[in-house]
Design a protein around this motif. Structure first.
Motif, PDB file in Angstrom:
ATOM      1  N   GLU A 145      26.034 -13.870 -34.592  1.00  0.00           N
ATOM      2  CA  GLU A 145      26.114 -14.834 -33.324  1.00  0.00           C
ATOM      3  C   GLU A 145      27.242 -14.666 -32.769  1.00  0.00           C
ATOM      4  O   GLU A 145      27.578 -15.100 -31.621  1.00  0.00           O
ATOM      5  CB  GLU A 145      25.701 -16.212 -33.888  1.00  0.00           C
ATOM      6  CG  GLU A 145      24.157 -16.418 -34.310  1.00  0.00           C
ATOM      7  CD  GLU A 145      23.385 -16.650 -33.358  1.00  0.00           C
ATOM      8  OE1 GLU A 145      23.867 -16.972 -32.003  1.00  0.00           O
ATOM      9  OE2 GLU A 145      22.105 -16.819 -33.433  1.00  0.00           O
ATOM     10  N   ARG A 184      33.801 -21.494 -31.907  1.00  0.00           N
ATOM     11  CA  ARG A 184      32.507 -21.295 -31.366  1.00  0.00           C
ATOM     12  C   ARG A 184      31.365 -21.595 -32.542  1.00  0.00           C
ATOM     13  O   ARG A 184      31.560 -21.280 -33.547  1.00  0.00           O
ATOM     14  CB  ARG A 184      32.217 -20.069 -30.866  1.00  0.00           C
ATOM     15  CG  ARG A 184      32.937 -19.759 -29.404  1.00  0.00           C
ATOM     16  CD  ARG A 184      32.478 -18.406 -28.916  1.00  0.00           C
ATOM     17  NE  ARG A 184      32.934 -17.443 -29.597  1.00  0.00           N
ATOM     18  CZ  ARG A 184      32.370 -16.312 -30.076  1.00  0.00           C
ATOM     19  NH1 ARG A 184      31.203 -16.097 -29.768  1.00  0.00           N
ATOM     20  NH2 ARG A 184      32.944 -15.284 -30.791  1.00  0.00           N
ATOM     21  N   LEU A 185      30.078 -22.400 -31.952  1.00  0.00           N
ATOM     22  CA  LEU A 185      29.230 -22.582 -33.041  1.00  0.00           C
ATOM     23  C   LEU A 185      29.622 -23.708 -33.990  1.00  0.00           C
ATOM     24  O   LEU A 185      28.977 -23.991 -34.950  1.00  0.00           O
ATOM     25  CB  LEU A 185      28.676 -21.322 -33.650  1.00  0.00           C
ATOM     26  CG  LEU A 185      28.165 -20.338 -32.491  1.00  0.00           C
ATOM     27  CD1 LEU A 185      27.492 -19.318 -33.343  1.00  0.00           C
ATOM     28  CD2 LEU A 185      27.188 -21.021 -31.511  1.00  0.00           C
ATOM     29  N   THR A 189      24.591 -24.676 -33.685  1.00  0.00           N
ATOM     30  CA  THR A 189      25.961 -24.627 -34.528  1.00  0.00           C
ATOM     31  C   THR A 189      25.643 -23.779 -35.843  1.00  0.00           C
ATOM     32  O   THR A 189      24.560 -23.477 -36.437  1.00  0.00           O
ATOM     33  CB  THR A 189      26.257 -26.285 -34.806  1.00  0.00           C
ATOM     34  OG1 THR A 189      25.439 -26.694 -35.710  1.00  0.00           O
ATOM     35  CG2 THR A 189      26.521 -26.788 -33.603  1.00  0.00           C
TER      36      THR A 189
END
Length: 227
Positions: free
Chosen positions: A31, A89-90, A168
């Motif tokens: 991801e 990120r995430l 997430t």
């Protein structure tokens, strides 16, 4: 010799068994689009690859090696990767109103949901026939299904992701418990919102890339599937 990225940094290394808990950090790596080396192991590695104990004395997977950092917790590694290598990120920032919920779900996926499944796996599948305990396995299967209550209620508003209106690392942590449940034959027993959440995330490119990577590396390195 330690492999390096094109920028000259030590390459992240993940020790992994196909579709085991270590799939969480594998999915996170994909991801985030990070470069990494994937070392596949037959399951259970402490018995099938005793030399692995030199890398991780616990003999468990995952093991993430990032220079001097060594991590063995499948729910903590995705958050670490995002914060240290993915510019946050995430994840959700500490000042986000859902930050507490994010952390709670991140750990809920392993501590609350996957824990009872490990006992189902042990006493219904992994132990030799003469040591299996069907009653124990059935009890922990029911325990797991009861523990889906919070997740089912949270998803009842039709949300796509658990917190913050975005995908997430908490989604990865929780999704794996559902993914594992289905792999051991529990699909028909999962409640509808959990099943919807599970099936939707299967379509993410990151999930598909992680599945493809473990399959290719497993064939190349000669390891078998866990389930």
């Amino acid at each position: 010799m330690v492999k390096q990225t094109k920028e000259g940094h030590p390459m992240l290394t993940l020790w992994h068994c196909e579709n085991a808990r270590s799939f969480r950090p594998l999915w996170a790596l994909e991801e985030l689009g990070l470069d990494y080396e994937l070392k596949m192991l037959p399951f259970p590695p402490r018995f099938t690859k005793p030399e692995y104990m030199e890398e991780n004395p616990l003999g468990t997977i995952p093991l993430l090696v990032d220079g001097a950092t060594r991590m063995t917790e499948s729910a903590a590694i995705p958050h670490y990767l995002a914060m240290v290598h993915g510019e946050g990120r995430l994840t959700l920032a500490p000042d986000h109103p859902d930050y507490g919920a994010y952390l709670n779900w991140l750990h809920h996926g392993e501590a609350t949901l996957t824990f009872p499944q490990t006992l189902v796996l042990r006493y219904a599948i992994f132990e030799p026939e003469e040591r299996r305990q069907p009653t124990v396995a059935a009890d922990y299967k029911r325990w797991f299904l009861v523990r889906l209550k919070l997740l089912e209620e949270t998803l009842s508003d039709g949300r796509e992701f658990l917190v913050g209106g975005q995908f997430t690392m908490a989604d990865i942590a929780v999704h794996y418990a559902l993914f594992l449940a289905i792999r051991i034959g529990m699909r028909d027993e999962l409640p509808p919102n959990c099943l919807r959440f599970h099936d939707a995330l299967l379509e993410r490119p990151g999930f598909k890339a992680a599945q493809a990577r473990q399959s290719a590396e497993g064939q190349a390195q000669g390891t078998g599937k866990v389930l």
